[in-house]
Scaffold this active site. Structure first.
Site, PDB file in Angstrom:
ATOM      1  N   HIS A  72       0.853  -8.104  -0.720  1.00  0.00           N
ATOM      2  CA  HIS A  72      -0.464  -8.357  -0.128  1.00  0.00           C
ATOM      3  C   HIS A  72      -1.374  -7.182  -0.410  1.00  0.00           C
ATOM      4  O   HIS A  72      -1.083  -6.049  -0.017  1.00  0.00           O
ATOM      5  CB  HIS A  72      -0.342  -8.587   1.387  1.00  0.00           C
ATOM      6  CG  HIS A  72       0.012  -9.989   1.737  1.00  0.00           C
ATOM      7  ND1 HIS A  72      -0.470 -10.634   2.859  1.00  0.00           N
ATOM      8  CD2 HIS A  72       0.794 -10.896   1.101  1.00  0.00           C
ATOM      9  CE1 HIS A  72       0.006 -11.860   2.915  1.00  0.00           C
ATOM     10  NE2 HIS A  72       0.767 -12.048   1.849  1.00  0.00           N
ATOM     11  N   TYR A 200      -6.386 -10.936  11.073  1.00  0.00           N
ATOM     12  CA  TYR A 200      -6.399 -10.290  12.395  1.00  0.00           C
ATOM     13  C   TYR A 200      -7.716 -10.702  13.048  1.00  0.00           C
ATOM     14  O   TYR A 200      -8.783 -10.325  12.559  1.00  0.00           O
ATOM     15  CB  TYR A 200      -6.340  -8.771  12.263  1.00  0.00           C
ATOM     16  CG  TYR A 200      -5.006  -8.206  11.856  1.00  0.00           C
ATOM     17  CD1 TYR A 200      -4.639  -8.135  10.513  1.00  0.00           C
ATOM     18  CD2 TYR A 200      -4.113  -7.730  12.805  1.00  0.00           C
ATOM     19  CE1 TYR A 200      -3.411  -7.609  10.132  1.00  0.00           C
ATOM     20  CE2 TYR A 200      -2.881  -7.202  12.446  1.00  0.00           C
ATOM     21  CZ  TYR A 200      -2.549  -7.144  11.105  1.00  0.00           C
ATOM     22  OH  TYR A 200      -1.318  -6.624  10.735  1.00  0.00           O
ATOM     23  N   PRO A 292       2.400  -4.060  18.155  1.00  0.00           N
ATOM     24  CA  PRO A 292       2.568  -4.605  16.790  1.00  0.00           C
ATOM     25  C   PRO A 292       1.275  -4.742  15.991  1.00  0.00           C
ATOM     26  O   PRO A 292       1.321  -5.107  14.823  1.00  0.00           O
ATOM     27  CB  PRO A 292       3.177  -5.987  17.074  1.00  0.00           C
ATOM     28  CG  PRO A 292       2.723  -6.330  18.450  1.00  0.00           C
ATOM     29  CD  PRO A 292       2.652  -5.037  19.191  1.00  0.00           C
ATOM     30  N   LYS A 296       3.575  -1.269  12.456  1.00  0.00           N
ATOM     31  CA  LYS A 296       4.191   0.028  12.166  1.00  0.00           C
ATOM     32  C   LYS A 296       5.620   0.187  12.666  1.00  0.00           C
ATOM     33  O   LYS A 296       6.295   1.147  12.290  1.00  0.00           O
ATOM     34  CB  LYS A 296       3.319   1.155  12.755  1.00  0.00           C
ATOM     35  CG  LYS A 296       1.999   1.323  12.037  1.00  0.00           C
ATOM     36  CD  LYS A 296       2.213   1.747  10.601  1.00  0.00           C
ATOM     37  CE  LYS A 296       0.940   1.736   9.804  1.00  0.00           C
ATOM     38  NZ  LYS A 296       1.188   1.307   8.412  1.00  0.00           N
ATOM     39  N   TYR A 384      -2.914   1.591   7.299  1.00  0.00           N
ATOM     40  CA  TYR A 384      -2.172   0.330   7.268  1.00  0.00           C
ATOM     41  C   TYR A 384      -1.133   0.356   6.148  1.00  0.00           C
ATOM     42  O   TYR A 384      -0.003  -0.085   6.316  1.00  0.00           O
ATOM     43  CB  TYR A 384      -3.129  -0.855   7.069  1.00  0.00           C
ATOM     44  CG  TYR A 384      -2.524  -2.207   7.372  1.00  0.00           C
ATOM     45  CD1 TYR A 384      -2.639  -2.786   8.628  1.00  0.00           C
ATOM     46  CD2 TYR A 384      -1.812  -2.902   6.396  1.00  0.00           C
ATOM     47  CE1 TYR A 384      -2.071  -4.029   8.918  1.00  0.00           C
ATOM     48  CE2 TYR A 384      -1.240  -4.140   6.666  1.00  0.00           C
ATOM     49  CZ  TYR A 384      -1.376  -4.695   7.932  1.00  0.00           C
ATOM     50  OH  TYR A 384      -0.805  -5.934   8.210  1.00  0.00           O
TER      51      TYR A 384
HETATM   52  C1  PHB Z   1       4.380 -10.516  11.599  1.00  0.00           C
HETATM   53  O1  PHB Z   1       4.339 -11.062  10.478  1.00  0.00           O
HETATM   54  O2  PHB Z   1       5.203 -10.847  12.459  1.00  0.00           O
HETATM   55  C2  PHB Z   1       3.389  -9.441  11.899  1.00  0.00           C
HETATM   56  C3  PHB Z   1       2.521  -9.044  10.914  1.00  0.00           C
HETATM   57  C4  PHB Z   1       1.584  -8.047  11.181  1.00  0.00           C
HETATM   58  C5  PHB Z   1       1.546  -7.461  12.430  1.00  0.00           C
HETATM   59  C6  PHB Z   1       2.454  -7.841  13.404  1.00  0.00           C
HETATM   60  C7  PHB Z   1       3.382  -8.848  13.138  1.00  0.00           C
HETATM   61  O3  PHB Z   1       0.634  -6.502  12.692  1.00  0.00           O
END
Ligand code: PHB
Ligand code: APR
Length: 389
Positions: A72, A200, A292, A296, A384
């Site tokens: 990604h 997000y 989450p 990280k 990130y």
């Molecule tokens: C996930 O794919 O479970 C996931 C991805 C990004 C995040 C948290 C969880 O920031």
């Protein structure tokens, strides 16, 4: 019985450390409280920093990730049903790898089997003895019998609820914590992901995240009240709420389906200092937890493992204890930066019960600044993607 390093905990931190040390010819014994099936059934996140991708290749377990993982080069930040991209390639010439933690853990288990390295599951009453001496020992119950391993070092990779952190005397450690008044309701569904990149989404009704595991397996999250229960969120209520919070075009094209896993995770920031006490070293969730929002958790466990692997390899190579003595400081320096990033992403993208109109304006101004400033986007992107080890 004797070994060089006893590893307590068979999650990603313990398995990755065991893999790297065994390949170095350093003998390890891994003790896991649950069965292998139980560990592999846990659904966790799946965004790997470039540093972790490299470390997995160094550990000889990168092949399936490279084949099945999704590269990604951007994420999409949405607010009030519209948004903008953070282009990692353009800003930092790098990318993350989307590859489920469950798959990664499976690769590590198979690699450990292939090396025939000692791994005991369903151990009970694990106790650490003499970590502040040069003869540490770990006792435990396995197959109904009390057993002991004498060793040189103990790696506490037993997660937040493990025994290792609590083996450090209370007057020798400092705990830092922020508990957020909200949770993430996550759903795994056998449906095609709504978009090629992670979304997000910040919304007046609360945060939402669109993620995936593979072209046929999607992972979605919505912010819910901490006291909510999964029973309060039947699938159709989840999909309805998710569609309200994500950009209109995504909401129109999303494919919904039955959840094959659904759970609520609380959001917490937590750090225990120091990450070393005598011959005991803490790695991963045993020492720190991040919300989450910054993806990280797994990546921090990996950088801890990287520093400890390097320190123990140096020690067994030429007796040099410098990296061992610096382990806690080196690991904590990276931990606190990731804690800050995860805390800032959480504050930016969620709605909080006590939030004032001024707080809302601050969030909005930060999102507008991010959308309009290459410098701000670069700062977010480099965090990130993962700061250097
Ligand atoms: C996930 O794919 O479970 C996931 C991805 C990004 C995040 C948290 C969880 O920031
Ligand atoms: N004895 C033996 N094993 C134990 C004990 C104990 N007393 N207590 C806990 N364990 C095991 C757990 O069953 C678990 O399998 O330790 C393991 C710890 O694994 P994780 O919790 O996955 O922690 P870690 O390996 O540090 O990985 C961190 O996992 O939780 C995610 O978001 C987190 O992605 C991050 C990653």
């Amino acid at each position: 019985m004797r070994t060089q390093v006893v590893i307590i905990g068979g999650g990603p931190a313990g398995l990755l450390l065991g893999q790297l040390l065994q390949r170095q010819g350093i003998d390890t014994v891994l003790l896991e409280r649950h069965s292998r099936e139980y560990v592999l059934a846990r659904i966790r996140a799946g965004v790997l920093e470039a540093g972790l991708v490299d470390l997995l290749h160094q550990a000889g377990v990168g092949e399936r990730m490279q084949r099945n993982g999704l590269r990604h080069e951007e994420i999409y930040l949405a607010h009030s049903n519209r948004g903008f991209r953070i282009d990692f390639r353009q800003l930092c010439d790098s990318a993350v790898m989307v590859y489920g933690q469950t798959e990664l853990t499976l690769d590590l288990y198979q690699a450990r089997d292939a090396m025939n390295a000692t791994m005991l599951h369903q151990v009970d009453q694990v106790e650490i003895h003499g970590a502040d001496t040069d003869k540490p020992r770990v006792s435990f119950i396995h197959d109904g019998r009390e057993q002991n391993f004498e060793c040189d070092f103990i790696a506490g990779c037993d997660g937040f609820h493990g025994v290792s952190r609590n083996s450090v005397p209370a007057d020798q450690r400092t705990l830092f914590e922020r508990v957020y008044p909200l949770g993430w309701l996550g759903v795994l569904s056998r449906t095609p992901p709504v978009s090629d990149e992670l979304i997000y989404a910040s919304h007046a009704r609360g945060f939402a995240l669109c993620s995936m595991r593979s072209p046929g397996l999607s992972r979605y999250y919505i912010q819910v009240a901490l006291e909510d229960s999964v029973q309060q969120w039947p699938d159709e209520a989840f999909w309805r709420e998710l569609k309200r919070r994500i950009p209109h075009d995504a909401a129109e094209s999303i494919v919904s389906g039955d959840s094959i896993e659904k759970s609520i995770a609380p959001l917490r920031s937590f750090v225990a200092e120091p990450m070393r006490w005598g011959r005991l070293f803490l790695c991963g969730d045993a020492a720190h937890i991040v919300p989450p929002t910054g993806a990280k958790g797994l990546n921090l466990a990996a950088s801890d493992v990287y520093y400890l692997w390097r320190a123990l390899s140096q020690y067994y190579e030429d007796g040099d204890e410098q990296d061992i003595d610096n382990y806690s400081a080196m690991a904590l320096s990276r931990v606190w930066k990731a804690e800050r990033f995860s805390w800032s992403m959480t504050n930016l993208l969620h709605r909080f019960p006590e939030q004032s109109q001024f707080d809302l304006r601050m969030q909005q101004a930060q999102l507008d600044y991010l959308e309009s400033s290459r410098a701000a986007q670069t700062a977010l992107a480099e965090n990130y993607l993962g700061l250097p080890y």
